[in-house]
Design a protein around this motif. Structure first.
Motif, PDB file in Angstrom:
ATOM      1  N   ARG A 138       0.872  -1.193   0.000  1.00  9.91           N
ATOM      2  CA  ARG A 138       0.000   0.000   0.000  1.00  9.91           C
ATOM      3  C   ARG A 138       0.892   1.220   0.000  1.00  9.91           C
ATOM      4  NH1 ARG A 138      -3.966   0.586   4.914  1.00  9.91           N
ATOM      5  NH2 ARG A 138      -5.526   0.049   3.336  1.00  9.91           N
ATOM      6  N   SER A 139       0.669   2.187  -0.913  1.00 12.65           N
ATOM      7  CA  SER A 139       1.472   3.409  -0.864  1.00 12.65           C
ATOM      8  C   SER A 139       0.742   4.514  -0.123  1.00 12.65           C
ATOM      9  CB  SER A 139       1.945   3.855  -2.247  1.00 12.65           C
ATOM     10  OG  SER A 139       1.075   3.497  -3.266  1.00 12.65           O
ATOM     11  N   VAL A 140       1.514   5.291   0.640  1.00 16.35           N
ATOM     12  CA  VAL A 140       0.987   6.345   1.509  1.00 16.35           C
ATOM     13  C   VAL A 140       1.717   7.644   1.168  1.00 16.35           C
ATOM     14  CG1 VAL A 140       0.681   7.080   3.908  1.00 16.35           C
ATOM     15  CG2 VAL A 140       0.667   4.635   3.366  1.00 16.35           C
ATOM     16  N   ASN A 141       0.969   8.714   0.933  1.00 13.26           N
ATOM     17  CA  ASN A 141       1.577  10.024   0.626  1.00 13.26           C
ATOM     18  C   ASN A 141       1.688  10.841   1.920  1.00 13.26           C
ATOM     19  OD1 ASN A 141       2.324  12.526  -0.250  1.00 13.26           O
ATOM     20  ND2 ASN A 141       0.591  12.829  -1.651  1.00 13.26           N
ATOM     21  N   THR A 142       2.914  11.055   2.391  1.00 15.56           N
ATOM     22  CA  THR A 142       3.095  11.802   3.644  1.00 15.56           C
ATOM     23  C   THR A 142       3.367  13.288   3.425  1.00 15.56           C
ATOM     24  OG1 THR A 142       5.430  11.208   3.701  1.00 15.56           O
ATOM     25  CG2 THR A 142       3.917   9.794   4.936  1.00 15.56           C
ATOM     26  N   ALA A 143       3.451  13.719   2.173  1.00 11.02           N
ATOM     27  CA  ALA A 143       3.627  15.157   1.904  1.00 11.02           C
ATOM     28  C   ALA A 143       2.235  15.768   1.790  1.00 11.02           C
ATOM     29  CB  ALA A 143       4.383  15.358   0.603  1.00 11.02           C
ATOM     30  N   LEU A 144       1.990  16.800   2.540  1.00 10.10           N
ATOM     31  CA  LEU A 144       0.636  17.367   2.496  1.00 10.10           C
ATOM     32  C   LEU A 144       0.513  18.433   1.415  1.00 10.10           C
ATOM     33  CD1 LEU A 144      -0.062  17.368   6.318  1.00 10.10           C
ATOM     34  CD2 LEU A 144      -1.084  15.894   4.567  1.00 10.10           C
ATOM     35  N   ASP A 145       1.608  18.668   0.679  1.00 15.29           N
ATOM     36  CA  ASP A 145       1.589  19.735  -0.325  1.00 15.29           C
ATOM     37  C   ASP A 145       1.827  19.251  -1.746  1.00 15.29           C
ATOM     38  OD1 ASP A 145       4.177  18.984  -0.029  1.00 15.29           O
ATOM     39  OD2 ASP A 145       4.978  20.996   0.293  1.00 15.29           O
ATOM     40  N   GLY A 146       1.773  17.945  -1.987  1.00 16.69           N
ATOM     41  CA  GLY A 146       1.994  17.489  -3.364  1.00 16.69           C
ATOM     42  C   GLY A 146       1.711  16.010  -3.528  1.00 16.69           C
ATOM     43  N   ASP A 147       1.610  15.590  -4.792  1.00 21.96           N
ATOM     44  CA  ASP A 147       1.298  14.190  -5.114  1.00 21.96           C
ATOM     45  C   ASP A 147       2.498  13.273  -4.865  1.00 21.96           C
ATOM     46  OD1 ASP A 147      -1.247  14.884  -6.018  1.00 21.96           O
ATOM     47  OD2 ASP A 147      -0.626  15.049  -8.124  1.00 21.96           O
ATOM     48  N   LEU A 148       2.208  12.016  -4.573  1.00 25.82           N
ATOM     49  CA  LEU A 148       3.213  10.947  -4.590  1.00 25.82           C
ATOM     50  C   LEU A 148       3.030  10.199  -5.909  1.00 25.82           C
ATOM     51  CD1 LEU A 148       5.379   9.151  -3.169  1.00 25.82           C
ATOM     52  CD2 LEU A 148       3.464   7.769  -2.323  1.00 25.82           C
ATOM     53  N   VAL A 149       4.066  10.230  -6.749  1.00 23.36           N
ATOM     54  CA  VAL A 149       3.972   9.636  -8.085  1.00 23.36           C
ATOM     55  C   VAL A 149       4.962   8.482  -8.197  1.00 23.36           C
ATOM     56  CG1 VAL A 149       4.161  10.062 -10.570  1.00 23.36           C
ATOM     57  CG2 VAL A 149       3.342  11.893  -9.063  1.00 23.36           C
ATOM     58  N   THR A 150       4.455   7.293  -8.534  1.00 21.63           N
ATOM     59  CA  THR A 150       5.327   6.126  -8.706  1.00 21.63           C
ATOM     60  C   THR A 150       5.023   5.430 -10.023  1.00 21.63           C
ATOM     61  OG1 THR A 150       3.748   4.805  -7.420  1.00 21.63           O
ATOM     62  CG2 THR A 150       5.672   5.618  -6.233  1.00 21.63           C
ATOM     63  N   PHE A 151       6.057   4.823 -10.591  1.00 32.37           N
ATOM     64  CA  PHE A 151       5.905   3.922 -11.739  1.00 32.37           C
ATOM     65  C   PHE A 151       5.966   2.504 -11.184  1.00 32.37           C
ATOM     66  CE2 PHE A 151       7.984   1.297 -15.053  1.00 32.37           C
ATOM     67  CZ  PHE A 151       7.020   1.414 -16.048  1.00 32.37           C
ATOM     68  N   PHE A 152       5.052   1.634 -11.618  1.00 40.12           N
ATOM     69  CA  PHE A 152       5.034   0.256 -11.102  1.00 40.12           C
ATOM     70  C   PHE A 152       5.089  -0.739 -12.251  1.00 40.12           C
ATOM     71  CE2 PHE A 152       0.617   1.617 -11.614  1.00 40.12           C
ATOM     72  CZ  PHE A 152       0.119   0.621 -12.439  1.00 40.12           C
ATOM     73  N   ILE A 153       5.600  -1.919 -11.940  1.00 43.41           N
ATOM     74  CA  ILE A 153       5.681  -2.994 -12.942  1.00 43.41           C
ATOM     75  C   ILE A 153       5.584  -4.345 -12.226  1.00 43.41           C
ATOM     76  CG2 ILE A 153       8.207  -2.751 -12.937  1.00 43.41           C
ATOM     77  CD1 ILE A 153       8.130  -3.605 -15.881  1.00 43.41           C
ATOM     78  N   TYR A 154       4.700  -5.213 -12.721  1.00 37.92           N
ATOM     79  CA  TYR A 154       4.487  -6.509 -12.052  1.00 37.92           C
ATOM     80  C   TYR A 154       4.022  -7.539 -13.079  1.00 37.92           C
ATOM     81  CZ  TYR A 154      -0.471  -5.114 -11.943  1.00 37.92           C
ATOM     82  OH  TYR A 154      -1.745  -4.720 -12.281  1.00 37.92           O
ATOM     83  N   PRO A 155       4.125  -8.835 -12.728  1.00 36.86           N
ATOM     84  CA  PRO A 155       3.823  -9.884 -13.700  1.00 36.86           C
ATOM     85  C   PRO A 155       2.363  -9.868 -14.158  1.00 36.86           C
ATOM     86  CG  PRO A 155       5.095 -10.770 -11.883  1.00 36.86           C
ATOM     87  CD  PRO A 155       4.686  -9.378 -11.483  1.00 36.86           C
ATOM     88  N   GLY A 156       2.173 -10.193 -15.430  1.00 35.52           N
ATOM     89  CA  GLY A 156       0.852 -10.114 -16.040  1.00 35.52           C
ATOM     90  C   GLY A 156      -0.189 -11.005 -15.403  1.00 35.52           C
ATOM     91  N   ASP A 157       0.229 -12.116 -14.812  1.00 37.07           N
ATOM     92  CA  ASP A 157      -0.741 -13.064 -14.252  1.00 37.07           C
ATOM     93  C   ASP A 157      -0.955 -12.856 -12.747  1.00 37.07           C
ATOM     94  OD1 ASP A 157       1.838 -13.836 -13.542  1.00 37.07           O
ATOM     95  OD2 ASP A 157       1.393 -15.981 -13.614  1.00 37.07           O
ATOM     96  N   ALA A 158      -0.415 -11.756 -12.173  1.00 33.56           N
ATOM     97  CA  ALA A 158      -0.423 -11.586 -10.704  1.00 33.56           C
ATOM     98  C   ALA A 158      -1.845 -11.483 -10.132  1.00 33.56           C
ATOM     99  CB  ALA A 158       0.387 -10.347 -10.309  1.00 33.56           C
ATOM    100  N   GLY A 159      -2.701 -10.673 -10.726  1.00 35.09           N
ATOM    101  CA  GLY A 159      -4.051 -10.464 -10.189  1.00 35.09           C
ATOM    102  C   GLY A 159      -4.029  -9.676  -8.885  1.00 35.09           C
ATOM    103  N   HIS A 160      -5.212  -9.309  -8.387  1.00 36.09           N
ATOM    104  CA  HIS A 160      -5.312  -8.495  -7.169  1.00 36.09           C
ATOM    105  C   HIS A 160      -6.251  -9.145  -6.172  1.00 36.09           C
ATOM    106  CE1 HIS A 160      -4.057  -5.554 -10.222  1.00 36.09           C
ATOM    107  NE2 HIS A 160      -3.388  -5.008  -9.236  1.00 36.09           N
TER     108      HIS A 160
END
Ligand code: 6PG
Ligand code: NI
Length: 191
Positions: A138-160
């Motif tokens: 789970r990602s958490v944004n601790t800056a109260l003045d801007g976005d938290l931006v991440t690029f992610f990559i994971y296996p195609g069959d992972a599912g949620h």
């Protein structure tokens, strides 16, 4: 699906790719039961269904061998004293990993395994985070003045698997305290 190589650009600041296939918006109403301060949650929801985070995805076949990838943008803010965060999930295929590359902002990735281990890793621009197989994230944004931006990559069959976290929560929470962003035990965590 077209299987030719492709390139995209991520414009910073901001993080919105110059093209993508799917834009997901996650609002407060989809986070019922996750924020510690349930009163603050209900009061806010009665006023507005706040946009907490967005995902820009590139569609790929959801099969082993493919890599799903995109951009996650967690907006700044708090519910009570708890920072905006993603729902978080285990992968349905538990033995699948994920890589995050932080492009902008500051925050944490809160992680745990079904066996009871936990880890909270900082995210800063330039940080590369490896989430091993079996770790919910789970990602958490601790800056109260801007976005938290991440690029992610994971296996195609992972599912949620969202259900496990929806019903038991995470063992650890990231709260705004007088000492700053602090990692605390979740008193509502259910085994
Ligand atoms: C994934 C990734 C990532 C994640 C977003 C939003 O497996 O899909 O972990 O893309 O989906 O950061 O978080 P939630 O999926 O937990 O809402
Ligand atoms: Ni994931």
């Amino acid at each position: 699906m077209d299987s030719k190589p492709y390139t995209f650009d991520i414009k910073l600041p901001g993080g919105i790719p110059d093209h993508y296939d799917n834009h997901i918006e996650r609002r407060l109403s989809s986070m019922r039961g996750q924020f510690l301060d349930q009163k603050a949650y209900s009061e806010r929801l009665a006023r507005e269904d706040t946009l907490l985070y967005e995902v820009y995805e590139f569609k790929r076949p959801e099969i082993a061998g493919e890599l799903l990838h995109g951009i996650s943008i967690v907006h700044p803010g708090k519910v009570g004293n708890e920072y905006y965060m993603t729902k978080g999930h285990f992968h349905t295929v538990l033995e699948t990993a994920e890589v995050y590359y932080c492009l902008q902002g500051q925050g944490y990735m809160v992680m745990e395994t079904p066996e009871g281990e936990w880890s909270v890793e900082p995210l800063r621009p330039g940080s590369v985070l490896y989430v091993p197989p079996r770790w919910a994230h789970r990602s958490v944004n601790t800056a109260l003045d801007g976005d938290l931006v991440t690029f992610f990559i994971y296996p195609g069959d992972a599912g949620h698997d969202y259900g496990t976290i929806e019903s038991q929560g995470y063992r650890k929470l990231v709260m705004d305290t007088p000492a700053g962003a602090s990692i605390v035990d979740n008193p509502r965590w259910k085994s």
